[in-house]
Design an enzyme around this catalytic site. Structure first.
Site, PDB file in Angstrom:
ATOM      1  N   TYR A 161      -3.732  -2.356   5.896  1.00  0.00           N
ATOM      2  CA  TYR A 161      -2.364  -2.802   5.673  1.00  0.00           C
ATOM      3  C   TYR A 161      -1.442  -1.682   5.190  1.00  0.00           C
ATOM      4  O   TYR A 161      -0.249  -1.889   5.018  1.00  0.00           O
ATOM      5  CB  TYR A 161      -2.329  -3.925   4.633  1.00  0.00           C
ATOM      6  CG  TYR A 161      -3.133  -5.131   5.029  1.00  0.00           C
ATOM      7  CD1 TYR A 161      -2.734  -5.952   6.076  1.00  0.00           C
ATOM      8  CD2 TYR A 161      -4.309  -5.457   4.364  1.00  0.00           C
ATOM      9  CE1 TYR A 161      -3.466  -7.064   6.452  1.00  0.00           C
ATOM     10  CE2 TYR A 161      -5.054  -6.568   4.731  1.00  0.00           C
ATOM     11  CZ  TYR A 161      -4.635  -7.365   5.775  1.00  0.00           C
ATOM     12  OH  TYR A 161      -5.359  -8.470   6.141  1.00  0.00           O
TER      13      TYR A 161
ATOM     14  N   HIS B 231       4.852  -5.338   5.938  1.00  0.00           N
ATOM     15  CA  HIS B 231       4.621  -6.262   4.824  1.00  0.00           C
ATOM     16  C   HIS B 231       4.300  -5.517   3.527  1.00  0.00           C
ATOM     17  O   HIS B 231       4.395  -6.096   2.448  1.00  0.00           O
ATOM     18  CB  HIS B 231       3.457  -7.193   5.187  1.00  0.00           C
ATOM     19  CG  HIS B 231       3.619  -8.613   4.734  1.00  0.00           C
ATOM     20  ND1 HIS B 231       4.832  -9.240   4.549  1.00  0.00           N
ATOM     21  CD2 HIS B 231       2.681  -9.549   4.446  1.00  0.00           C
ATOM     22  CE1 HIS B 231       4.638 -10.484   4.165  1.00  0.00           C
ATOM     23  NE2 HIS B 231       3.343 -10.699   4.089  1.00  0.00           N
TER      24      HIS B 231
ATOM     25  N   ASN C  19      -0.446 -13.772  -0.770  1.00  0.00           N
ATOM     26  CA  ASN C  19      -0.301 -15.208  -1.028  1.00  0.00           C
ATOM     27  C   ASN C  19      -0.601 -15.621  -2.461  1.00  0.00           C
ATOM     28  O   ASN C  19      -0.309 -16.745  -2.847  1.00  0.00           O
ATOM     29  CB  ASN C  19      -1.192 -16.008  -0.075  1.00  0.00           C
ATOM     30  CG  ASN C  19      -0.806 -15.812   1.365  1.00  0.00           C
ATOM     31  OD1 ASN C  19       0.194 -15.177   1.685  1.00  0.00           O
ATOM     32  ND2 ASN C  19      -1.615 -16.353   2.255  1.00  0.00           N
TER      33      ASN C  19
ATOM     34  N   ASN D  37       5.566 -15.484   1.665  1.00  0.00           N
ATOM     35  CA  ASN D  37       4.461 -16.046   0.889  1.00  0.00           C
ATOM     36  C   ASN D  37       4.273 -15.401  -0.478  1.00  0.00           C
ATOM     37  O   ASN D  37       3.847 -16.069  -1.417  1.00  0.00           O
ATOM     38  CB  ASN D  37       3.163 -15.985   1.692  1.00  0.00           C
ATOM     39  CG  ASN D  37       3.173 -16.965   2.839  1.00  0.00           C
ATOM     40  OD1 ASN D  37       3.796 -18.013   2.769  1.00  0.00           O
ATOM     41  ND2 ASN D  37       2.493 -16.618   3.907  1.00  0.00           N
TER      42      ASN D  37
ATOM     43  N   TYR E  23      -3.836 -10.050  -2.981  1.00  0.00           N
ATOM     44  CA  TYR E  23      -3.283 -10.353  -1.665  1.00  0.00           C
ATOM     45  C   TYR E  23      -1.951 -11.068  -1.845  1.00  0.00           C
ATOM     46  O   TYR E  23      -1.666 -11.671  -2.884  1.00  0.00           O
ATOM     47  CB  TYR E  23      -4.233 -11.148  -0.767  1.00  0.00           C
ATOM     48  CG  TYR E  23      -5.363 -10.303  -0.227  1.00  0.00           C
ATOM     49  CD1 TYR E  23      -5.142  -9.419   0.827  1.00  0.00           C
ATOM     50  CD2 TYR E  23      -6.628 -10.369  -0.784  1.00  0.00           C
ATOM     51  CE1 TYR E  23      -6.167  -8.630   1.316  1.00  0.00           C
ATOM     52  CE2 TYR E  23      -7.666  -9.586  -0.298  1.00  0.00           C
ATOM     53  CZ  TYR E  23      -7.424  -8.710   0.755  1.00  0.00           C
ATOM     54  OH  TYR E  23      -8.430  -7.931   1.229  1.00  0.00           O
TER      55      TYR E  23
END
Length: 187
Positions: free
Chosen positions: A15, A20, A66, A112, A64
């Site tokens: 990532y 993001h 979320n 999120n 993470y």
């Protein structure tokens, strides 16, 4: 005065250079420019810095995206801070690439990470710096888009926009939210 600066992103090398993870990217650039280092901490990687007599604690949640609210809540309590001493940095598909918008509060906008923070904290009243990543994706492909690397054109402009993000952090802790919004939101 103490501040908590939160960069939203996902942990893991896969990532690292994605849209993001712009929150992590801006905090990593700040750390390099300030010669500070992130160390593993509870629920997040953590770094501390000083700017004009202010104490800044930077976190990159290790939960993470979320579940970012867990890390944010823990560090606000550990530092004994209220949400008005916090700035959250996140990506935003509703803004064109590189557009930076500082807001005093607001909805999660379908993000999120912000949704998790709002739910855990029970409020939407905290400053957030939204970094525009654009919305060049087909219907139903939003997740693939935000989790994909920057285009070559975006990557060539990213450093300058990240530097603006660092300026906004320093302004936020130095002169406050309202004056920083006035200075930067129409650039």
């Amino acid at each position: 005065m103490k501040y908590l600066i939160v960069g939203l992103g996902n942990i893991g090398e896969e990532y690292a250079n994605t849209r993001h993870n712009i929150g992590f990217t801006i905090l990593d650039a700040y750390a390099r420019a300030s010669n500070i280092f992130f160390m593993p901490g509870r629920l997040a990687d953590v770094a501390d810095a000083k700017h004009k007599g202010r104490q800044l604690t930077f976190i990159k949640p290790a939960t993470y995206m979320n579940l970012s609210g867990k890390a944010v809540n823990y560090w606000l309590q550990a530092l004994k801070l209220q949400t008005d001493s916090m700035l959250v940095i996140t990506d935003d598909i509703a803004l064109p690439f590189g557009t930076l918008r500082l807001r005093a509060k607001g909805s999660d906008g379908g993000h999120n990470g912000l949704k998790s923070i709002n739910e855990v904290m029970g409020t939407t009243d905290y400053a957030r710096l939204r970094f525009g990543v654009g919305n060049d994706f087909l219907k139903g492909k939003q997740a693939d888009y935000v989790l994909s690397p920057w285009s070559k054109e975006e990557a060539s402009q990213l450093e300058k926009r990240v530097e603006s993000g660092i300026e906004i952090i320093n302004s936020f802790v130095s002169i406050g939210l309202d004056r920083t919004m006035t200075l930067f939101n129409n650039k």
